[in-house]
Enzyme design. Structure first.
Site, PDB file in Angstrom:
ATOM      1  N   SER A 256       5.254  -6.943   3.667  1.00 47.95           N
ATOM      2  CA  SER A 256       5.835  -7.201   4.982  1.00 47.95           C
ATOM      3  C   SER A 256       6.627  -8.515   4.970  1.00 47.95           C
ATOM      4  O   SER A 256       6.392  -9.389   4.123  1.00 47.95           O
ATOM      5  CB  SER A 256       4.718  -7.264   6.019  1.00 47.95           C
ATOM      6  OG  SER A 256       3.768  -8.226   5.611  1.00 47.95           O
TER       7      SER A 256
ATOM      8  N   PHE B  29       0.806  -1.222   0.000  1.00 47.50           N
ATOM      9  CA  PHE B  29       0.000   0.000   0.000  1.00 47.50           C
ATOM     10  C   PHE B  29       0.835   1.266   0.000  1.00 47.50           C
ATOM     11  O   PHE B  29       0.368   2.330  -0.393  1.00 47.50           O
ATOM     12  CB  PHE B  29      -0.955   0.015   1.211  1.00 47.50           C
ATOM     13  CG  PHE B  29      -0.308   0.496   2.492  1.00 47.50           C
ATOM     14  CD1 PHE B  29      -0.191   1.856   2.762  1.00 47.50           C
ATOM     15  CD2 PHE B  29       0.211  -0.403   3.423  1.00 47.50           C
ATOM     16  CE1 PHE B  29       0.418   2.312   3.923  1.00 47.50           C
ATOM     17  CE2 PHE B  29       0.814   0.043   4.587  1.00 47.50           C
ATOM     18  CZ  PHE B  29       0.924   1.401   4.836  1.00 47.50           C
TER      19      PHE B  29
ATOM     20  N   GLU C 140       8.698  -3.733  13.288  1.00 46.92           N
ATOM     21  CA  GLU C 140       8.513  -2.701  12.260  1.00 46.92           C
ATOM     22  C   GLU C 140       7.186  -1.998  12.565  1.00 46.92           C
ATOM     23  O   GLU C 140       6.109  -2.569  12.360  1.00 46.92           O
ATOM     24  CB  GLU C 140       8.480  -3.316  10.855  1.00 46.92           C
ATOM     25  CG  GLU C 140       8.389  -2.241   9.787  1.00 46.92           C
ATOM     26  CD  GLU C 140       8.225  -2.779   8.363  1.00 46.92           C
ATOM     27  OE1 GLU C 140       7.571  -3.804   8.176  1.00 46.92           O
ATOM     28  OE2 GLU C 140       8.756  -2.131   7.438  1.00 46.92           O
TER      29      GLU C 140
ATOM     30  N   CYS D  30       9.432   1.937   3.409  1.00 48.45           N
ATOM     31  CA  CYS D  30      10.321   0.828   3.786  1.00 48.45           C
ATOM     32  C   CYS D  30      11.736   1.326   4.026  1.00 48.45           C
ATOM     33  O   CYS D  30      12.540   0.633   4.621  1.00 48.45           O
ATOM     34  CB  CYS D  30      10.324  -0.238   2.707  1.00 48.45           C
ATOM     35  SG  CYS D  30      11.032   0.351   1.178  1.00 48.45           S
TER      36      CYS D  30
ATOM     37  N   LYS E 273      -1.084  -7.263  -9.094  1.00 49.89           N
ATOM     38  CA  LYS E 273      -2.067  -7.337  -8.005  1.00 49.89           C
ATOM     39  C   LYS E 273      -1.659  -6.272  -7.005  1.00 49.89           C
ATOM     40  O   LYS E 273      -0.792  -6.485  -6.166  1.00 49.89           O
ATOM     41  CB  LYS E 273      -2.026  -8.736  -7.365  1.00 49.89           C
ATOM     42  CG  LYS E 273      -3.302  -9.202  -6.680  1.00 49.89           C
ATOM     43  CD  LYS E 273      -3.810  -8.296  -5.576  1.00 49.89           C
ATOM     44  CE  LYS E 273      -3.018  -8.407  -4.296  1.00 49.89           C
ATOM     45  NZ  LYS E 273      -3.462  -7.381  -3.297  1.00 49.89           N
TER      46      LYS E 273
ATOM     47  N   GLU F  15      -4.981  -3.795  -1.964  1.00 49.71           N
ATOM     48  CA  GLU F  15      -6.426  -3.514  -1.982  1.00 49.71           C
ATOM     49  C   GLU F  15      -6.742  -2.251  -1.182  1.00 49.71           C
ATOM     50  O   GLU F  15      -7.871  -1.751  -1.226  1.00 49.71           O
ATOM     51  CB  GLU F  15      -7.216  -4.722  -1.448  1.00 49.71           C
ATOM     52  CG  GLU F  15      -6.949  -5.124  -0.007  1.00 49.71           C
ATOM     53  CD  GLU F  15      -5.721  -6.036   0.169  1.00 49.71           C
ATOM     54  OE1 GLU F  15      -4.704  -5.827  -0.532  1.00 49.71           O
ATOM     55  OE2 GLU F  15      -5.783  -6.931   1.034  1.00 49.71           O
TER      56      GLU F  15
HETATM   57  P1  NAD Z   1       1.444  -6.504   3.217  1.00 49.48           P
HETATM   58  O1  NAD Z   1       2.462  -7.583   3.371  1.00 49.48           O
HETATM   59  O2  NAD Z   1       0.304  -6.456   4.166  1.00 49.48           O
HETATM   60  O3  NAD Z   1       0.771  -6.578   1.749  1.00 49.48           O
HETATM   61  C1  NAD Z   1       1.567  -6.623   0.585  1.00 49.48           C
HETATM   62  C2  NAD Z   1       0.781  -7.348  -0.511  1.00 49.48           C
HETATM   63  O4  NAD Z   1       0.525  -8.685  -0.081  1.00 49.48           O
HETATM   64  C3  NAD Z   1      -0.573  -6.717  -0.806  1.00 49.48           C
HETATM   65  O5  NAD Z   1      -0.811  -6.726  -2.190  1.00 49.48           O
HETATM   66  C4  NAD Z   1      -1.550  -7.619  -0.064  1.00 49.48           C
HETATM   67  O6  NAD Z   1      -2.810  -7.697  -0.687  1.00 49.48           O
HETATM   68  C5  NAD Z   1      -0.861  -8.964  -0.103  1.00 49.48           C
HETATM   69  N1  NAD Z   1      -1.166  -9.792   1.072  1.00 49.48           N
HETATM   70  C6  NAD Z   1      -1.499  -9.365   2.318  1.00 49.48           C
HETATM   71  N2  NAD Z   1      -1.696 -10.421   3.132  1.00 49.48           N
HETATM   72  C7  NAD Z   1      -1.470 -11.525   2.397  1.00 49.48           C
HETATM   73  C8  NAD Z   1      -1.497 -12.926   2.690  1.00 49.48           C
HETATM   74  N3  NAD Z   1      -1.800 -13.389   3.906  1.00 49.48           N
HETATM   75  N4  NAD Z   1      -1.202 -13.784   1.707  1.00 49.48           N
HETATM   76  C9  NAD Z   1      -0.892 -13.337   0.473  1.00 49.48           C
HETATM   77  N5  NAD Z   1      -0.842 -12.030   0.143  1.00 49.48           N
HETATM   78  C10 NAD Z   1      -1.117 -11.123   1.085  1.00 49.48           C
HETATM   79  O7  NAD Z   1       2.249  -5.126   3.191  1.00 49.48           O
HETATM   80  P2  NAD Z   1       1.654  -3.654   3.225  1.00 49.48           P
HETATM   81  O8  NAD Z   1       1.141  -3.386   4.592  1.00 49.48           O
HETATM   82  O9  NAD Z   1       0.785  -3.428   2.057  1.00 49.48           O
HETATM   83  O10 NAD Z   1       2.978  -2.799   2.957  1.00 49.48           O
HETATM   84  C11 NAD Z   1       3.878  -2.413   3.973  1.00 49.48           C
HETATM   85  C12 NAD Z   1       5.023  -3.381   4.098  1.00 49.48           C
HETATM   86  O11 NAD Z   1       5.735  -3.446   2.859  1.00 49.48           O
HETATM   87  C13 NAD Z   1       6.042  -2.942   5.129  1.00 49.48           C
HETATM   88  O12 NAD Z   1       6.466  -4.088   5.830  1.00 49.48           O
HETATM   89  C14 NAD Z   1       7.173  -2.366   4.291  1.00 49.48           C
HETATM   90  O13 NAD Z   1       8.440  -2.376   4.906  1.00 49.48           O
HETATM   91  C15 NAD Z   1       7.139  -3.270   3.112  1.00 49.48           C
HETATM   92  N6  NAD Z   1       7.789  -2.673   1.964  1.00 49.48           N
HETATM   93  C16 NAD Z   1       9.020  -3.135   1.623  1.00 49.48           C
HETATM   94  C17 NAD Z   1       9.693  -2.578   0.564  1.00 49.48           C
HETATM   95  C18 NAD Z   1      11.051  -3.087   0.181  1.00 49.48           C
HETATM   96  O14 NAD Z   1      11.535  -2.693  -0.858  1.00 49.48           O
HETATM   97  N7  NAD Z   1      11.691  -3.938   0.962  1.00 49.48           N
HETATM   98  C19 NAD Z   1       9.115  -1.545  -0.176  1.00 49.48           C
HETATM   99  C20 NAD Z   1       7.835  -1.093   0.193  1.00 49.48           C
HETATM  100  C21 NAD Z   1       7.180  -1.667   1.267  1.00 49.48           C
END
Ligand code: NAD
Length: 508
Positions: A238, A161, A393, A293, A185, A188
């Site tokens: 994450s 997000f 985090e 991040c 994808k 959401e």
């Molecule tokens: P998230 O892990 O909740 O979601 C990321 C994606 O995974 C979304 O598209 C979501 O729909 C999907 N998802 C969520 N739960 C899932 C599940 N149980 N099974 C399969 N898919 C699932 O992350 P977020 O809250 O959207 O984003 C923030 C996180 O992203 C933070 O931890 C941040 O550090 C990380 N991030 C990392 C980088 C990097 O380059 N390392 C860059 C941007 C964000």
């Protein structure tokens, strides 16, 4: 410009559809999720949540489109990328407003996100150079050896997000330029930017079906991870989900890069200019409400200067204005009410863990709707490394100061972290900086630079639990990830090549 799939107004019966083969598509799913306007704390639209069968249909459309796109000439693919870059540049204000509305980040920050994403589009315009192979004439007598890089097929991109435009741009620009078809994808929580960019790619001349957007949650992600026609997966999110995605998709034979979470430290040595350090800590800690991040979430301050630094950071924090991103504020709301409450829970527990709350963001008076998901910038001092405030985090506007005796203790803390995304050292001592760049077990290092996100022609990626897989994003790694190399050994036969010899081929 009309963009199908994007509806206006606050009518929550509006639904954002998938984007497939160049137009909006509802699919068969009856499930939807609310999408909030975080500065108002209100649902402004619903988004479809695809079923596995919906994902099958989208992948089939992408597979079909790839049959032609894989053969599109370098000149044609380059022309599409150039046209997309020009359209994106011309209409970036429109996209920035979408980002501010659904993510909450302030307009200036939304423009910064787009600029960093556009950099990768510009880089991808060099696809002719980046996908060319090598040629060795006469490797053996009359034998030439050369390499080609070819596209993979359908690739899945699953994005978080916090950068609804930039992170997809990091991946789809390179994947499409390299000749693949994409199924994106997006999160959401702020899905509209994905449809907007897909429609813009169509306007730039991309054939229908090469870039598709499927909206959804775990069900859609799982369907992509195991789909036999999805050749590669780029995931950003994450750490627990990144690990799961990596294990599941590699278990199904895919090429995977899964970027995870982070906890980024900034080590401040006593010789640093503390005014510049305080500016950097505030910018990197509270930009985008700490939902980056590469945000700095921990300042490791050497004891000798810690009191002075904390006081300078506090002074600067007092000047920040939290509020609606369209009103020229410095910091916007958090993404959801639940996330705001989770971040606030760390402030609540901090004193019991032994930390001092220097500035409490729960007291903020936001310049915006009272129902917005507000939490002001927060400063915690003397945070013990045993506390979850330090180790988790938090992903919000909470900056923790951990006091250390010197360089060695600071470095040891950084290297003990399970994450290894970014880190920075602030010092005027070149020798210390040089040691740090060698000794820190982290993928991206800043020397007097708090958010060291590499430019587009270098690649982006962390170490340890911040990246599963060995391919980084964009830059040379990006093109390598989205192509397969083929080596060809060739000779044009003449009578001197005759005769039988069952030995292993040798060169002469
Ligand atoms: P998230 O892990 O909740 O979601 C990321 C994606 O995974 C979304 O598209 C979501 O729909 C999907 N998802 C969520 N739960 C899932 C599940 N149980 N099974 C399969 N898919 C699932 O992350 P977020 O809250 O959207 O984003 C923030 C996180 O992203 C933070 O931890 C941040 O550090 C990380 N991030 C990392 C980088 C990097 O380059 N390392 C860059 C941007 C964000």
């Amino acid at each position: 410009m009309p963009h199908p799939g994007i509806r206006k107004g606050h009518d929550v019966t509006d639904i954002l559809d998938h984007w497939v083969s160049g137009s909006s598509w509802a699919g068969a799913s009856t499930r939807t999720a609310p999408v909030y306007d975080p500065a108002r704390g209100a649902v402004h639209t619903q988004v479809r949540l695809a079923t596995a069968a919906d994902v099958d249909a989208v992948v089939a459309a992408a597979s079909e489109a790839w049959q032609d796109w894989r053969d599109a000439s370098v000149a044609r693919r380059t022309a599409v990328m150039f046209a997309f870059r020009e359209l994106l540049h011309a209409r970036k204000d429109e996209l920035a407003r979408i980002l501010t509305r659904e993510h909450g980040k302030v307009l200036a920050d939304a423009h910064g996100e787009i600029a960093r994403g556009m950099e990768v589009v510009e880089f991808a315009c060099g696809l002719g150079h980046l996908t060319k192979g090598a040629y060795t004439e006469n490797a053996s007598g009359g034998v030439d050896v050369y390499t080609l890089r070819q596209s993979l097929g359908v690739v899945g991109i699953i994005s978080p997000f916090n950068f609804p435009a930039m992170v997809p741009l990091w991946f789809f620009s390179v994947a499409i330029a390299a000749g693949n078809a994409v199924v994106l994808k997006p999160s959401e929580k702020d899905p509209t930017a994905a449809n907007w960019m897909a429609a813009l790619m169509r306007e730039a001349g991309l054939p229908d079906g090469v870039f598709n957007v499927v909206h959804g949650d775990k069900e859609a992600v799982d369907a992509l991870l195991v789909h036999p026609d999805v050749r590669a997966v780029s995931f950003v999110g994450s750490t627990p989900i990144a690990r799961y995605v990596y294990e599941t998709a590699t278990g199904h034979g895919k090429r995977v890069q899964a970027f995870g979470g982070a906890k980024n430290h900034m080590l401040v040595l006593p010789d640093a200019d503390l005014d510049l350090v305080a500016d950097a800590a505030v910018n990197a800690g509270f930009g985008s409400a700490g939902e980056r991040c590469m945000a700095v979430s921990v300042v490791l301050a050497v004891d000798a200067v810690a009191d002075e630094l904390v006081s300078k950071v506090r002074e600067r924090m007092a000047t920040l204005r939290t509020g609606d991103g369209l009103r020229g504020c410095d910091m916007g709301p958090l993404i959801t009410g639940a996330h705001r409450d989770r971040v606030a829970s760390y402030i609540e527990r901090a004193p019991a863990d032994g930390a001092t709350v220097v500035v409490d963001g729960r007291d903020v008076e936001a310049d915006g709707d009272p129902d917005g998901f507000w939490l002001g910038p927060t400063l915690l001092d003397r945070v013990p490394t045993t506390s979850p405030v330090y180790s988790d985090e938090i992903f919000g506007p909470v900056l923790s100061v951990v006091r250390v005796s010197g360089y060695e203790e600071g470095l040891a803390i950084i290297n003990a972290s399970p994450y290894g995304n970014g880190t920075a050292i602030f010092t005027n001592d070149g020798g210390a900086a040089r040691r740090f760049q060698r000794e820190a077990q982290v993928g991206m290092i800043g020397i007097n630079v708090p958010i060291p996100v590499p430019v587009a022609y270098h690649s982006f990626g962390g170490w340890k639990a911040s990246l599963f897989g060995d391919a980084k994003a964009y830059g040379p790694h990006g093109f390598d990830f989205f192509t397969s190399e083929k080596a060809i050994t060739s000779r044009w036969l003449d009578p001197s090549h005759g005769g039988l010899n069952l030995g292993f081929p040798q060169h002469d």
